[in-house]
Write a protein that holds these residues in place. Sequence first.
Motif, PDB file in Angstrom:
ATOM      1  N   VAL A  57      41.543 -22.765  37.914  1.00 27.26           N
ATOM      2  CA  VAL A  57      41.001 -23.321  39.156  1.00 27.26           C
ATOM      3  C   VAL A  57      42.046 -24.224  39.816  1.00 27.26           C
ATOM      4  CG1 VAL A  57      39.249 -24.891  40.085  1.00 27.26           C
ATOM      5  CG2 VAL A  57      38.581 -23.067  38.500  1.00 27.26           C
ATOM      6  N   GLN A  58      42.718 -25.042  39.012  1.00 22.74           N
ATOM      7  CA  GLN A  58      43.778 -25.898  39.556  1.00 22.74           C
ATOM      8  C   GLN A  58      44.925 -25.066  40.111  1.00 22.74           C
ATOM      9  OE1 GLN A  58      44.727 -28.427  36.245  1.00 22.74           O
ATOM     10  NE2 GLN A  58      43.101 -29.889  36.733  1.00 22.74           N
ATOM     11  N   GLY A  59      45.275 -23.988  39.419  1.00 19.54           N
ATOM     12  CA  GLY A  59      46.330 -23.109  39.910  1.00 19.54           C
ATOM     13  C   GLY A  59      45.991 -22.506  41.261  1.00 19.54           C
ATOM     14  N   TRP A  60      44.761 -22.064  41.398  1.00 23.27           N
ATOM     15  CA  TRP A  60      44.336 -21.513  42.687  1.00 23.27           C
ATOM     16  C   TRP A  60      44.402 -22.594  43.767  1.00 23.27           C
ATOM     17  CZ3 TRP A  60      44.114 -16.699  44.099  1.00 23.27           C
ATOM     18  CH2 TRP A  60      43.916 -15.706  43.142  1.00 23.27           C
ATOM     19  N   GLU A  61      43.949 -23.794  43.441  1.00 20.38           N
ATOM     20  CA  GLU A  61      43.933 -24.877  44.432  1.00 20.38           C
ATOM     21  C   GLU A  61      45.336 -25.331  44.823  1.00 20.38           C
ATOM     22  OE1 GLU A  61      41.504 -27.933  42.688  1.00 20.38           O
ATOM     23  OE2 GLU A  61      39.657 -26.778  42.963  1.00 20.38           O
ATOM     24  N   HIS A  62      46.231 -25.460  43.851  1.00 16.79           N
ATOM     25  CA  HIS A  62      47.554 -26.024  44.113  1.00 16.79           C
ATOM     26  C   HIS A  62      48.610 -25.005  44.516  1.00 16.79           C
ATOM     27  CE1 HIS A  62      46.242 -29.950  42.829  1.00 16.79           C
ATOM     28  NE2 HIS A  62      45.834 -29.459  41.671  1.00 16.79           N
ATOM     29  N   HIS A  63      48.491 -23.763  44.028  1.00 12.81           N
ATOM     30  CA  HIS A  63      49.561 -22.793  44.246  1.00 12.81           C
ATOM     31  C   HIS A  63      49.115 -21.538  45.006  1.00 12.81           C
ATOM     32  CE1 HIS A  63      51.608 -25.408  41.519  1.00 12.81           C
ATOM     33  NE2 HIS A  63      50.768 -25.120  40.548  1.00 12.81           N
ATOM     34  N   GLY A  64      47.806 -21.396  45.218  1.00 16.06           N
ATOM     35  CA  GLY A  64      47.301 -20.253  45.962  1.00 16.06           C
ATOM     36  C   GLY A  64      47.193 -18.972  45.165  1.00 16.06           C
ATOM     37  N   LEU A  65      47.463 -19.051  43.853  1.00 13.92           N
ATOM     38  CA  LEU A  65      47.393 -17.873  42.994  1.00 13.92           C
ATOM     39  C   LEU A  65      47.258 -18.323  41.551  1.00 13.92           C
ATOM     40  CD1 LEU A  65      47.599 -14.752  42.812  1.00 13.92           C
ATOM     41  CD2 LEU A  65      50.072 -15.044  42.530  1.00 13.92           C
ATOM     42  N   ASP A  66      46.469 -17.594  40.805  1.00  9.27           N
ATOM     43  CA  ASP A  66      46.346 -17.808  39.366  1.00  9.27           C
ATOM     44  C   ASP A  66      45.710 -16.555  38.792  1.00  9.27           C
ATOM     45  OD1 ASP A  66      45.625 -19.191  36.665  1.00  9.27           O
ATOM     46  OD2 ASP A  66      46.801 -20.674  37.761  1.00  9.27           O
ATOM     47  N   ILE A  67      44.808 -16.685  37.838  1.00  7.99           N
ATOM     48  CA  ILE A  67      44.242 -15.502  37.196  1.00  7.99           C
ATOM     49  C   ILE A  67      42.928 -15.085  37.842  1.00  7.99           C
ATOM     50  CG2 ILE A  67      45.460 -15.788  35.019  1.00  7.99           C
ATOM     51  CD1 ILE A  67      42.900 -17.048  33.861  1.00  7.99           C
ATOM     52  N   TRP A  68      42.693 -13.782  37.765  1.00  6.55           N
ATOM     53  CA  TRP A  68      41.471 -13.177  38.278  1.00  6.55           C
ATOM     54  C   TRP A  68      40.608 -12.673  37.130  1.00  6.55           C
ATOM     55  CZ3 TRP A  68      45.898 -10.559  40.794  1.00  6.55           C
ATOM     56  CH2 TRP A  68      46.089 -10.921  42.127  1.00  6.55           C
ATOM     57  N   ALA A  69      39.308 -12.594  37.383  1.00  5.05           N
ATOM     58  CA  ALA A  69      38.393 -11.841  36.529  1.00  5.05           C
ATOM     59  C   ALA A  69      38.412 -10.407  37.053  1.00  5.05           C
ATOM     60  CB  ALA A  69      36.978 -12.413  36.608  1.00  5.05           C
ATOM     61  N   LEU A  70      38.539  -9.446  36.149  1.00  3.28           N
ATOM     62  CA  LEU A  70      38.592  -8.028  36.523  1.00  3.28           C
ATOM     63  C   LEU A  70      37.229  -7.415  36.299  1.00  3.28           C
ATOM     64  CD1 LEU A  70      41.527  -8.855  35.619  1.00  3.28           C
ATOM     65  CD2 LEU A  70      41.820  -6.484  34.983  1.00  3.28           C
ATOM     66  N   ARG A  71      36.704  -6.787  37.323  1.00  2.00           N
ATOM     67  CA  ARG A  71      35.418  -6.106  37.240  1.00  2.00           C
ATOM     68  C   ARG A  71      35.540  -4.750  37.935  1.00  2.00           C
ATOM     69  NH1 ARG A  71      32.130  -9.971  35.357  1.00  2.00           N
ATOM     70  NH2 ARG A  71      32.669 -12.116  35.811  1.00  2.00           N
ATOM     71  N   PRO A  72      34.641  -3.815  37.637  1.00  3.19           N
ATOM     72  CA  PRO A  72      34.690  -2.532  38.349  1.00  3.19           C
ATOM     73  C   PRO A  72      34.486  -2.744  39.847  1.00  3.19           C
ATOM     74  CG  PRO A  72      33.113  -2.453  36.532  1.00  3.19           C
ATOM     75  CD  PRO A  72      33.546  -3.876  36.674  1.00  3.19           C
ATOM     76  N   ARG A  73      35.239  -2.025  40.649  1.00  6.82           N
ATOM     77  CA  ARG A  73      35.109  -2.146  42.102  1.00  6.82           C
ATOM     78  C   ARG A  73      33.787  -1.564  42.579  1.00  6.82           C
ATOM     79  NH1 ARG A  73      39.447   0.141  46.522  1.00  6.82           N
ATOM     80  NH2 ARG A  73      38.194  -0.355  48.352  1.00  6.82           N
ATOM     81  N   ALA A  74      33.415  -0.436  42.014  1.00  8.74           N
ATOM     82  CA  ALA A  74      32.192   0.248  42.440  1.00  8.74           C
ATOM     83  C   ALA A  74      31.041  -0.131  41.527  1.00  8.74           C
ATOM     84  CB  ALA A  74      32.407   1.757  42.416  1.00  8.74           C
ATOM     85  N   GLY A  75      29.848   0.049  42.042  1.00 10.09           N
ATOM     86  CA  GLY A  75      28.663  -0.185  41.234  1.00 10.09           C
ATOM     87  C   GLY A  75      27.727  -1.163  41.897  1.00 10.09           C
ATOM     88  N   GLU A  76      26.488  -1.060  41.510  1.00  9.21           N
ATOM     89  CA  GLU A  76      25.469  -1.960  42.031  1.00  9.21           C
ATOM     90  C   GLU A  76      25.047  -2.910  40.928  1.00  9.21           C
ATOM     91  OE1 GLU A  76      22.278   0.044  43.994  1.00  9.21           O
ATOM     92  OE2 GLU A  76      23.629   1.520  44.853  1.00  9.21           O
ATOM     93  N   GLY A  77      24.527  -4.062  41.327  1.00  6.07           N
ATOM     94  CA  GLY A  77      24.080  -5.036  40.352  1.00  6.07           C
ATOM     95  C   GLY A  77      25.251  -5.743  39.702  1.00  6.07           C
ATOM     96  N   PRO A  78      24.985  -6.411  38.598  1.00  2.03           N
ATOM     97  CA  PRO A  78      26.064  -7.149  37.914  1.00  2.03           C
ATOM     98  C   PRO A  78      27.166  -6.203  37.441  1.00  2.03           C
ATOM     99  CG  PRO A  78      23.906  -7.661  36.961  1.00  2.03           C
ATOM    100  CD  PRO A  78      23.711  -6.540  37.931  1.00  2.03           C
ATOM    101  N   ARG A  79      28.382  -6.628  37.632  1.00  5.94           N
ATOM    102  CA  ARG A  79      29.531  -5.837  37.206  1.00  5.94           C
ATOM    103  C   ARG A  79      30.107  -6.472  35.950  1.00  5.94           C
ATOM    104  NH1 ARG A  79      31.728  -5.584  43.286  1.00  5.94           N
ATOM    105  NH2 ARG A  79      30.429  -3.864  43.954  1.00  5.94           N
ATOM    106  N   PRO A  80      30.270  -5.699  34.881  1.00  6.85           N
ATOM    107  CA  PRO A  80      30.763  -6.283  33.628  1.00  6.85           C
ATOM    108  C   PRO A  80      32.224  -6.721  33.735  1.00  6.85           C
ATOM    109  CG  PRO A  80      30.708  -3.896  33.467  1.00  6.85           C
ATOM    110  CD  PRO A  80      30.061  -4.259  34.783  1.00  6.85           C
TER     111      PRO A  80
END
Length: 193
Positions: A57-80
């Motif tokens: 969260v600090q990386g995103w705030e201070h540098h504009g980039l850090d780690i992402w959570a990867l989820r399926p692009r397609a699908g309905e409802g919660p994505r694992p």
Amino acid sequence: MPALRETVTERLLLTAVGAGDVEELHALHADPAVWEHLPSGRHTERAQTEAMVRRAVQGWEHHGLDIWALRPRAGEGPRPLLGVGGCTLRFGAAWNVAAWNLYYRLARGQWGRGYAQELIAAARDAATALEPGIPVVAYLLEHNEGSRRAAERAGLDLVWRGPDAGNPDPAAVRLVYADRPLGRSTLALFTET
């Protein structure tokens, strides 16, 4: 920069890691199957995952980039959650040396599907767009064939091979891959910790 917080690839939805991801990220990082190459890195306490998320969260705030959570692009409802990764900015002690640390960790059932390549491409593109003068670096254990192949397929070159400082296994060998040659002080960010 806000556009980077949510990025899509051919098959993935990449969203900036936040407090709402802690439960799934802890399950991923606590799973011994994803740490077969570095068992000592496994999260045994939820507090480890919470600290990782706070840093992101600090990386995103201070540098504009850090780690992402990867989820399926397609699908309905919660994505694992399929995995986590991206680029985190690392600085040297004097703050005059920096490198993007490329990180990727996928759930064991997601290995071999090409998701690492999609993530790495998105992370490299984002890092280069933000700070083209800063190298993108992946450091990994030599015996982690999958991670090594992912770095090589992404076009990163092997720039260093040597002992893995701080690893409980004194025989462990660390590899450093980068998108360009690295100076000694930049290389030290990854080889002396």
